[in-house]
Design an enzyme around this catalytic site. Structure first.
Site, mmCIF file in Angstrom:
data_model
loop_
_atom_site.group_PDB
_atom_site.id
_atom_site.type_symbol
_atom_site.label_atom_id
_atom_site.label_comp_id
_atom_site.label_asym_id
_atom_site.label_seq_id
_atom_site.Cartn_x
_atom_site.Cartn_y
_atom_site.Cartn_z
ATOM 1 N N GLY A 150 39.689 5.972 59.332
ATOM 2 C CA GLY A 150 39.409 7.369 59.639
ATOM 3 C C GLY A 150 39.319 8.205 58.371
ATOM 4 O O GLY A 150 38.569 7.884 57.442
ATOM 5 N N ASN A 186 38.680 -1.263 63.236
ATOM 6 C CA ASN A 186 39.420 -0.097 62.766
ATOM 7 C C ASN A 186 40.874 -0.494 62.533
ATOM 8 O O ASN A 186 41.282 -1.635 62.779
ATOM 9 C CB ASN A 186 39.283 1.088 63.735
ATOM 10 N N ASP A 210 30.330 2.941 65.145
ATOM 11 C CA ASP A 210 29.120 2.128 65.323
ATOM 12 C C ASP A 210 28.125 2.380 64.198
ATOM 13 O O ASP A 210 27.489 1.447 63.694
ATOM 14 C CB ASP A 210 28.487 2.433 66.680
ATOM 15 N N THR A 269 38.373 0.188 58.880
ATOM 16 C CA THR A 269 38.213 1.636 58.740
ATOM 17 C C THR A 269 39.543 2.327 59.045
ATOM 18 O O THR A 269 40.284 1.908 59.926
ATOM 19 C CB THR A 269 37.126 2.176 59.672
ATOM 20 N N ASN A 329 24.444 1.741 70.371
ATOM 21 C CA ASN A 329 24.716 2.685 69.288
ATOM 22 C C ASN A 329 24.462 2.045 67.923
ATOM 23 O O ASN A 329 23.881 2.661 67.026
ATOM 24 C CB ASN A 329 26.166 3.173 69.341
ATOM 25 N N GLU A 344 32.200 -5.824 73.891
ATOM 26 C CA GLU A 344 32.060 -5.155 75.186
ATOM 27 C C GLU A 344 31.259 -5.987 76.181
ATOM 28 O O GLU A 344 31.272 -5.687 77.372
ATOM 29 C CB GLU A 344 31.405 -3.776 75.009
ATOM 30 N N GLY A 357 27.060 2.983 74.485
ATOM 31 C CA GLY A 357 27.354 1.548 74.439
ATOM 32 C C GLY A 357 27.425 1.113 72.985
ATOM 33 O O GLY A 357 26.551 1.466 72.186
ATOM 34 N N LYS A 358 28.462 0.365 72.619
ATOM 35 C CA LYS A 358 28.634 -0.010 71.221
ATOM 36 C C LYS A 358 27.420 -0.758 70.672
ATOM 37 O O LYS A 358 26.987 -0.522 69.542
ATOM 38 C CB LYS A 358 29.900 -0.852 71.035
ATOM 39 N N ASN A 390 30.849 4.788 54.785
ATOM 40 C CA ASN A 390 31.690 5.969 55.023
ATOM 41 C C ASN A 390 30.842 7.235 55.119
ATOM 42 O O ASN A 390 31.101 8.113 55.947
ATOM 43 C CB ASN A 390 32.716 6.133 53.894
#
Length: 288
Positions: free
Chosen positions: A200, A179, A231, A198, A47, A138, A43-44, A255
């Site tokens: 990646g 993201n 998260d 973000t 987490n 969520e 769960g976001k 990061n």
């Protein structure tokens, strides 16, 4: 820079993650065999709370679980991470569940069955002005809006999953974290006062009303699972900024934390204290 950060309250989802690890992700209508099934806390919201606590923040969780065995498992996992769960409601609905497929490169597909998360209420929950409140989407927009109205201090939104955001909410946010895909799907973020994005393997950047004001590169890691990495990034960025780091250094720290998380198969990975990541990135930050 302060050596302490304000308390963090995470308002968000708590799920059981059912994870099938396969060679590749299925296409529409396709069945793939040979996968390995695992279960873990997720769960976001949970987490992010677990990550914030493990990084050294004084953290509480506002959320909901079911009155079932999975709900107790989720509460136990948060407690082990060091999260205060006194404001987690236990409801008659089943605990939320996320069905996740992860491929050999760590990429994933996720379907969330919200369960008790859909009935989260903030009745009786109090927020201190000095604490930081971190929300995601969520648990539904109405709950997030209510939290934004109730809390008068530093308010952060991880705008995931992406959806249209009312102007009232965006104006209230001191920081929005998304993201790259979410940033593209929510055009209104171009007007937000501070947005962290973000990318990646391409790192992360900070924007002030669509103007890039800082950026930081990612670190090279072996990918085990990307589910909890974003998260962990959110928790680390919030703590780093609240501890007084400048934007570029805070992004670099987040990061590094996200990199450690992506190399761990767990959605709620063990992490070092934030100071470890601050020191690890200090030389690079000073050189920029």
């Amino acid at each position: 820079m302060s050596t302490r950060f304000p308390a963090v309250t995470v308002v968000g989802s708590i799920n059981l993650d059912l994870i099938a690890t396969a060679e590749r992700l299925p296409t529409a209508g396709e069945t793939i065999g040979g996968a390995v099934l695992s279960e873990q806390p997720g769960g976001k919201g949970a987490n992010q709370a677990a990550a914030a606590a493990r990084l050294g923040g004084s953290t509480r969780m506002v959320g909901a679980v079911g009155s079932d065995a999975n709900g107790q498992r989720m509460l136990d996992a948060l407690a082990v991470a060091g999260v205060d769960t006194a404001d987690v409601a236990v409801l008659p609905e089943p605990t939320g569940t996320a069905l996740i497929v992860v491929d050999r490169d760590g990429e994933n597909q996720i379907v969330v069955c919200p369960g008790a998360n859909s009935n989260l209420s903030l009745d009786g929950v109090e927020f201190d002005r000095d604490e930081t409140v971190l929300c995601q989407l969520e648990v539904g927009l109405p709950v997030v809006l209510e939290a934004a109205r109730l809390h008068t201090g530093y308010f952060v939104l991880n705008a995931a999953p992406a959806m249209d955001l009312p102007a009232e909410l965006l104006e209230r946010c001191d920081l929005v974290i998304v993201n790259e895909s979410e940033y593209a799907l929510i055009p209104a973020l171009a007007e937000a006062k501070l947005v962290a994005v973000t990318y990646g393997k391409d790192g992360s950047a900070m924007f002030d009303q669509a103007r890039k004001v800082a950026e930081a590169p990612s670190i090279a890691v072996s990918v085990a699972n990307t589910v909890g990495a974003g998260d962990a990034f959110c928790a680390a960025l919030v703590l780093a900024l609240r501890q007084g780091l400048d934007y570029a250094h805070a992004l670099a720290v987040a990061n590094e934390v996200g990199g450690d998380a992506v190399g761990d198969s767990s959605s709620q990975p063990d992490l070092a204290q934030l100071g470890h990541y601050v020191e690890r990135t200090a030389v690079t930050a000073a050189a920029r």
